[in-house]
Design a protein around this motif. Structure first.
Motif, short mmCIF file in Angstrom:
data_model
loop_
_atom_site.label_atom_id
_atom_site.label_comp_id
_atom_site.label_asym_id
_atom_site.label_seq_id
_atom_site.Cartn_x
_atom_site.Cartn_y
_atom_site.Cartn_z
N VAL A 65 54.03 49.84 39.81
CA VAL A 65 54.61 48.51 39.96
C VAL A 65 56.13 48.52 40.04
O VAL A 65 56.75 47.47 40.23
CB VAL A 65 54.17 47.58 38.81
CG1 VAL A 65 52.68 47.34 38.86
CG2 VAL A 65 54.60 48.17 37.48
N LEU A 84 56.42 38.95 38.45
CA LEU A 84 55.67 39.73 39.43
C LEU A 84 56.05 39.27 40.82
O LEU A 84 55.91 38.09 41.14
CB LEU A 84 54.16 39.54 39.23
CG LEU A 84 53.58 39.78 37.84
CD1 LEU A 84 52.11 39.37 37.81
CD2 LEU A 84 53.74 41.22 37.44
N ASP A 91 46.73 43.99 42.85
CA ASP A 91 47.32 43.54 41.58
C ASP A 91 46.40 42.57 40.84
O ASP A 91 46.70 42.17 39.71
CB ASP A 91 48.66 42.85 41.83
CG ASP A 91 49.71 43.79 42.35
OD1 ASP A 91 50.47 43.39 43.27
OD2 ASP A 91 49.81 44.94 41.84
#
Length: 128
Positions: A65, A84, A91
Protein backbone atom coordinates in the motif's frame (compact mmCIF):
# COMPACT_ATOMS: atom_id res chain seq x y z
CA UNK A 1 -12.50 0.27 29.50
CA UNK A 2 -10.32 0.25 26.41
CA UNK A 3 -12.31 0.59 23.21
CA UNK A 4 -11.47 1.19 19.56
CA UNK A 5 -14.16 2.08 17.04
CA UNK A 6 -13.49 2.24 13.32
CA UNK A 7 -15.60 4.24 10.89
CA UNK A 8 -15.43 5.74 7.42
CA UNK A 9 -15.68 2.62 5.30
CA UNK A 10 -18.06 2.25 2.40
CA UNK A 11 -18.44 1.59 -1.29
CA UNK A 12 -16.08 3.51 -3.57
CA UNK A 13 -15.19 3.29 -7.24
CA UNK A 14 -11.71 2.26 -8.36
CA UNK A 15 -9.39 5.22 -8.14
CA UNK A 16 -11.40 6.78 -5.35
CA UNK A 17 -10.46 7.70 -1.80
CA UNK A 18 -11.66 7.10 1.72
CA UNK A 19 -10.57 8.27 5.13
CA UNK A 20 -10.94 5.74 7.90
CA UNK A 21 -11.09 6.76 11.55
CA UNK A 22 -10.10 4.84 14.64
CA UNK A 23 -11.58 6.52 17.70
CA UNK A 24 -10.14 5.42 21.02
CA UNK A 25 -11.57 5.57 24.52
CA UNK A 26 -10.24 4.36 27.83
CA UNK A 27 -6.66 5.19 26.89
CA UNK A 28 -4.64 7.85 25.13
CA UNK A 29 -3.55 6.96 21.60
CA UNK A 30 -0.52 9.17 22.05
CA UNK A 31 0.90 6.56 24.46
CA UNK A 32 0.24 3.57 22.20
CA UNK A 33 1.35 2.28 18.85
CA UNK A 34 -1.74 2.05 16.65
CA UNK A 35 -1.85 -0.29 13.69
CA UNK A 36 -4.21 -0.70 10.76
CA UNK A 37 -4.97 -4.13 9.37
CA UNK A 38 -7.28 -5.51 6.73
CA UNK A 39 -8.80 -8.87 6.03
CA UNK A 40 -10.39 -9.95 2.77
CA UNK A 41 -12.66 -13.01 2.61
CA UNK A 42 -10.63 -16.20 2.73
CA UNK A 43 -7.39 -14.38 3.40
CA UNK A 44 -5.23 -13.77 6.45
CA UNK A 45 -5.34 -10.49 8.32
CA UNK A 46 -2.75 -8.21 6.76
CA UNK A 47 -0.94 -5.41 8.52
CA UNK A 48 -0.75 -2.33 6.32
CA UNK A 49 0.43 0.51 8.52
CA UNK A 50 1.21 1.63 12.03
CA UNK A 51 2.03 4.84 13.84
CA UNK A 52 4.29 4.65 16.86
CA UNK A 53 3.60 6.27 20.21
CA UNK A 54 4.59 9.91 20.11
CA UNK A 55 7.66 9.34 22.30
CA UNK A 56 9.06 6.99 19.64
CA UNK A 57 7.71 8.75 16.60
CA UNK A 58 7.47 7.32 13.13
CA UNK A 59 5.08 5.70 10.72
CA UNK A 60 5.39 2.55 8.68
CA UNK A 61 3.64 1.24 5.57
CA UNK A 62 3.51 -2.19 4.00
CA UNK A 63 4.86 -2.44 0.47
CA UNK A 64 1.41 -3.44 -0.82
CA UNK A 65 0.00 0.00 0.00
CA UNK A 66 3.01 2.28 0.17
CA UNK A 67 2.45 5.52 -1.70
CA UNK A 68 -1.34 5.18 -1.59
CA UNK A 69 -2.10 5.50 2.10
CA UNK A 70 -1.25 7.88 4.92
CA UNK A 71 -1.62 7.27 8.64
CA UNK A 72 -1.97 10.17 11.06
CA UNK A 73 -2.97 10.93 14.62
CA UNK A 74 -5.12 13.69 16.10
CA UNK A 75 -4.29 13.83 19.79
CA UNK A 76 -7.07 16.30 20.55
CA UNK A 77 -9.62 13.88 19.10
CA UNK A 78 -7.80 10.79 20.44
CA UNK A 79 -8.24 9.36 16.97
CA UNK A 80 -5.97 7.80 14.38
CA UNK A 81 -6.80 8.19 10.70
CA UNK A 82 -5.97 6.17 7.61
CA UNK A 83 -6.26 8.00 4.31
CA UNK A 84 -6.72 5.58 1.41
CA UNK A 85 -6.12 6.88 -2.11
CA UNK A 86 -6.10 5.37 -5.62
CA UNK A 87 -8.18 2.49 -4.34
CA UNK A 88 -8.22 -0.77 -6.26
CA UNK A 89 -10.70 -3.67 -6.18
CA UNK A 90 -8.07 -5.74 -4.38
CA UNK A 91 -8.22 -3.26 -1.50
CA UNK A 92 -11.70 -4.58 -0.69
CA UNK A 93 -11.61 -5.89 2.88
CA UNK A 94 -12.69 -5.26 6.43
CA UNK A 95 -10.28 -2.73 7.91
CA UNK A 96 -9.37 -2.94 11.59
CA UNK A 97 -7.36 -0.78 13.94
CA UNK A 98 -5.48 -2.15 16.91
CA UNK A 99 -3.38 -0.86 19.80
CA UNK A 100 -0.29 -2.01 21.66
CA UNK A 101 1.36 -0.24 24.59
CA UNK A 102 4.54 -2.24 25.23
CA UNK A 103 6.41 -2.73 21.96
CA UNK A 104 9.75 -3.76 23.51
CA UNK A 105 9.12 -7.45 22.83
CA UNK A 106 7.37 -7.02 19.50
CA UNK A 107 9.32 -8.32 16.55
CA UNK A 108 7.14 -7.01 13.75
CA UNK A 109 4.40 -4.49 14.33
CA UNK A 110 2.70 -5.48 11.10
CA UNK A 111 1.87 -8.85 12.66
CA UNK A 112 -1.63 -8.87 14.08
CA UNK A 113 -0.76 -11.07 17.07
CA UNK A 114 1.46 -8.36 18.52
CA UNK A 115 -1.55 -6.19 19.39
CA UNK A 116 -3.56 -6.13 22.60
CA UNK A 117 -6.75 -4.27 21.69
CA UNK A 118 -8.90 -4.38 18.57
CA UNK A 119 -11.83 -2.62 17.03
CA UNK A 120 -14.64 -4.42 15.23
CA UNK A 121 -13.71 -3.20 11.79
CA UNK A 122 -15.22 -1.20 8.96
CA UNK A 123 -15.97 -2.58 5.50
CA UNK A 124 -14.29 -1.06 2.46
CA UNK A 125 -15.59 -2.17 -0.92
CA UNK A 126 -13.94 -0.97 -4.12
CA UNK A 127 -16.11 -1.68 -7.13
CA UNK A 128 -17.52 0.01 -10.20
Amino acid sequence: QVQLVESGGGLVQPGGSLRLSCAASGFTTDDYTIGWFRQAPGKEREGISYISKSSDGGTYYADSVKGRITISRDNAENTVYLQLNSLKPEDTAVYYCAAIWDTTRASNLLNFYEYDYWGRGTQVTVSS
